[in-house]
Design a protein around this motif. Structure first.
Motif, PDB file in Angstrom:
ATOM      1  N   HIS A 190       0.547  -1.093   0.210  1.00  0.00           N
ATOM      2  CA  HIS A 190       0.105  -0.155  -0.218  1.00  0.00           C
ATOM      3  C   HIS A 190       0.734   1.004  -0.204  1.00  0.00           C
ATOM      4  O   HIS A 190       1.912   1.063   0.665  1.00  0.00           O
ATOM      5  CB  HIS A 190      -1.189   0.126   1.302  1.00  0.00           C
ATOM      6  N   CYS A 213      -4.843   6.242  -1.217  1.00  0.00           N
ATOM      7  CA  CYS A 213      -3.178   5.099  -0.587  1.00  0.00           C
ATOM      8  C   CYS A 213      -2.868   4.645  -1.670  1.00  0.00           C
ATOM      9  O   CYS A 213      -3.665   5.663  -2.809  1.00  0.00           O
ATOM     10  CB  CYS A 213      -4.489   3.358  -0.107  1.00  0.00           C
ATOM     11  N   CYS A 244      -4.410  -2.094  -4.599  1.00  0.00           N
ATOM     12  CA  CYS A 244      -4.273  -3.169  -3.217  1.00  0.00           C
ATOM     13  C   CYS A 244      -4.908  -3.585  -3.765  1.00  0.00           C
ATOM     14  O   CYS A 244      -6.104  -4.615  -2.757  1.00  0.00           O
ATOM     15  CB  CYS A 244      -4.078  -2.275  -2.025  1.00  0.00           C
ATOM     16  N   HIS A 246      -9.611   0.006  -3.048  1.00  0.00           N
ATOM     17  CA  HIS A 246      -9.068  -0.213  -2.707  1.00  0.00           C
ATOM     18  C   HIS A 246      -8.483   1.980  -2.589  1.00  0.00           C
ATOM     19  O   HIS A 246      -7.936   2.965  -2.121  1.00  0.00           O
ATOM     20  CB  HIS A 246      -6.864   0.026  -4.283  1.00  0.00           C
TER      21      HIS A 246
HETATM   22 CU1  CUA Z   1      -3.880   0.268  -0.087  1.00  0.00          CU
HETATM   23 CU2  CUA Z   1      -4.112   0.783  -2.695  1.00  0.00          CU
END
Ligand code: CUA
Length: 320
Positions: free
Chosen positions: A154, A189, A193, A197
């Motif tokens: 991340h 972030c 991910c 996300h």
């Molecule tokens: Cu955690 Cu993108």
């Protein structure tokens, strides 16, 4: 009392909530303006030459153009100087962004996971946030974050502070900032991910120093600090049978004053005992064997959870 308004956003940029943000923006503005000027000179000059020197007669069309040493030198040399200035300027800012000051007021462990963040304070305060609990920090003082991840990579990005850092599983990375004034700032972030996300958004809330101190010391829910938990583990795992905490040499090196100290290894290399070194040495001590000691420590990889390793490190950091 929203204080975000105390930071005026510039035309292109988010609010500047740190001193470094102003420096980053100035460099960015320089890049933008110098690129614009170069564009106008280059494309404008080319267009003008196309029109002015258009070859019409047969004599012109067959003419051979030689070069001009001075002109060619200058159009290489001047851009070189500009690029070197940009490089040096960027390097100076980069260093300020990466190296935290020595007088850090708050050190917070931030653990990322799909799709939330956990913040742990030195006194045991702990929050799990998938968006609601803000990360509370003092305003006008430096905060250092120690980042890691439970699953995938991340990235912790604070646009208003112009800083970001990846949170990588299995190791620690750090990030620091000093908000100039109280307020709330968005954290994104910025490493893809998975499904949520884009929802991995939290807020940093910078409180005035006294308010932060009052909040920090208020009800602790009776929790032990990470260092306290580490101390218990240190005893449970029998670390003390090989590692003293008072400087005495037993089987392994003492833990006294270990953190941030320089270590010399049997292969002649050296390293600073930071969080990543401590983590590696706890899990796979054979990776770096300290000079003057036998490679006697058992493997702890798979024996300790990430959280336990973190607690041990926090305890070791307190042994001064
Ligand atoms: Cu955690 Cu993108």
């Amino acid at each position: 009392m929203s204080l975000i308004t105390s930071f005026p956003a510039t035309t292109f940029m988010p609010i500047q909530a740190t001193e470094i943000a102003k420096e980053v923006d100035l460099l960015y503005a320089f890049l933008l303006v110098s690129s614009l000027i170069s564009f106008v000179i280059l494309i404008g000059g080319m267009t003008w030459f196309l029109i002015k020197f258009k070859r019409t007669t047969d004599e012109q069309k067959s003419a051979y153009i030689t070069h001009n040493n001075f002109a060619e030198f200058m159009w290489s040399f001047i851009p070189l100087i500009i690029l070197l200035v940009i490089f040096y300027w960027g390097m100076v800012i980069f260093e300020k962004l990466r190296v935290p000051p020595t007088d850090v007021a708050a050190e917070i462990h931030v653990t990322a996971e799909q799709w939330a963040w956990t913040y742990k304070y030195a006194n045991g305060k702990e929050f799990y946030s998938s968006g609601n609990d803000p990360l509370i920090v003092p305003a006008g003082k430096a905060t250092k974050l120690v980042l890691t991840s439970k699953d995938v990579i991340h990235s912790f990005y604070v646009p208003a502070f112009r800083t970001k850092q990846d949170a990588v599983p299995g190791r620690y990375s750090q990030l620091w900032f000093q908000p100039t004034l109280p307020g709330e700032f968005i954290v994104f972030c910025t490493e893809y991910c998975g499904t949520k996300h884009s929802g991995m958004m939290i807020k940093i809330k910078a409180l005035p120093a006294e308010e932060y101190a009052a909040w920090y010391h208020a009800e602790k829910k009776g929790a032990d600090t990470p260092a306290d938990k580490g101390k218990v583990l240190f005893a449970q795992k029998a670390c003390a049978s090989c590692h003293s905490i008072d400087g005495t040499k037993i089987v392994g090196p003492t833990m006294k004053g270990l953190y941030e100290n320089k270590r010399k290894f049997v292969d002649g290399s050296e390293a600073k005992a930071d969080e990543n070194y401590l983590r590696e040495s706890i899990l796979v001590s054979s990776a770096k064997v300290v000079e003057g000691y036998p490679p006697a420590m058992p493997l702890f990889q798979g024996q300790l959870s990430d959280e336990e390793v973190e607690h041990l490190i926090e305890y070791i950091k307190t042994i001064k």
